[in-house]
Scaffold this motif. Sequence first.
Motif, PDB file in Angstrom:
ATOM      1  N   LEU A 155       0.871  -1.161   0.000  1.00 42.74           N
ATOM      2  CA  LEU A 155       0.000   0.000   0.000  1.00 42.74           C
ATOM      3  C   LEU A 155       0.912   1.216   0.000  1.00 42.74           C
ATOM      4  O   LEU A 155       1.875   1.278   0.769  1.00 42.74           O
ATOM      5  CB  LEU A 155      -0.882  -0.005   1.250  1.00 42.74           C
ATOM      6  N   CYS A 191       1.141   5.714  -0.711  1.00 42.53           N
ATOM      7  CA  CYS A 191       0.556   7.023  -1.005  1.00 42.53           C
ATOM      8  C   CYS A 191       1.352   7.574  -2.183  1.00 42.53           C
ATOM      9  O   CYS A 191       2.558   7.783  -2.065  1.00 42.53           O
ATOM     10  CB  CYS A 191       0.668   7.945   0.193  1.00 42.53           C
ATOM     11  N   LYS A 197      -1.372  11.876  -7.171  1.00 42.30           N
ATOM     12  CA  LYS A 197      -2.485  11.524  -8.058  1.00 42.30           C
ATOM     13  C   LYS A 197      -2.091  11.508  -9.538  1.00 42.30           C
ATOM     14  O   LYS A 197      -2.534  10.661 -10.289  1.00 42.30           O
ATOM     15  CB  LYS A 197      -3.646  12.500  -7.831  1.00 42.30           C
ATOM     16  N   ALA A 251      -0.708   8.061 -10.200  1.00 41.00           N
ATOM     17  CA  ALA A 251      -1.463   6.905  -9.712  1.00 41.00           C
ATOM     18  C   ALA A 251      -2.420   6.380 -10.780  1.00 41.00           C
ATOM     19  O   ALA A 251      -3.629   6.327 -10.576  1.00 41.00           O
ATOM     20  CB  ALA A 251      -2.220   7.280  -8.436  1.00 41.00           C
ATOM     21  N   ARG A 269      -7.510   0.491  -6.321  1.00 43.50           N
ATOM     22  CA  ARG A 269      -7.664   0.482  -4.867  1.00 43.50           C
ATOM     23  C   ARG A 269      -8.803  -0.424  -4.445  1.00 43.50           C
ATOM     24  O   ARG A 269      -8.732  -1.084  -3.419  1.00 43.50           O
ATOM     25  CB  ARG A 269      -7.911   1.904  -4.376  1.00 43.50           C
ATOM     26  N   PHE A 270      -9.869  -0.427  -5.214  1.00 41.49           N
ATOM     27  CA  PHE A 270     -11.038  -1.242  -4.884  1.00 41.49           C
ATOM     28  C   PHE A 270     -11.330  -2.200  -6.021  1.00 41.49           C
ATOM     29  O   PHE A 270     -11.037  -1.922  -7.177  1.00 41.49           O
ATOM     30  CB  PHE A 270     -12.259  -0.353  -4.629  1.00 41.49           C
TER      31      PHE A 270
END
Length: 101
Positions: free
Chosen positions: A18, A20, A23, A26, A77-78
């Motif tokens: 995981l 950070c 954006k 990403a 992420r999901f």
Amino acid sequence: VIGSVTSSTLVAGHQLGLACVEKAYAKVGATIGIFPVPHEEAGAGEGQAQERHEKSKRSLTVGDRVVLHGEATILPRFRTPEEAAAAAGAGAGGGGVTKSS
């Protein structure tokens, strides 16, 4: 530097982490490089740990050691609704990793 890894674990033979990440970088499916943070110097006594520092790239000479990056692929992420439904049908419930035989 575009981000930092916050945690990682080994899942079914793959390192999964995981992080950070800014954006702008990403993007699902993109490949990024991850540089591991050097561990404390082995052999230092308790309370005397020394962090390894690399030479600058311009001052390297034959035989010097450097930390190389590892490649990583950005994952969503999901799960997609289809992935969640397939996992639920396989008895995995709402999340987690399942191992099929």
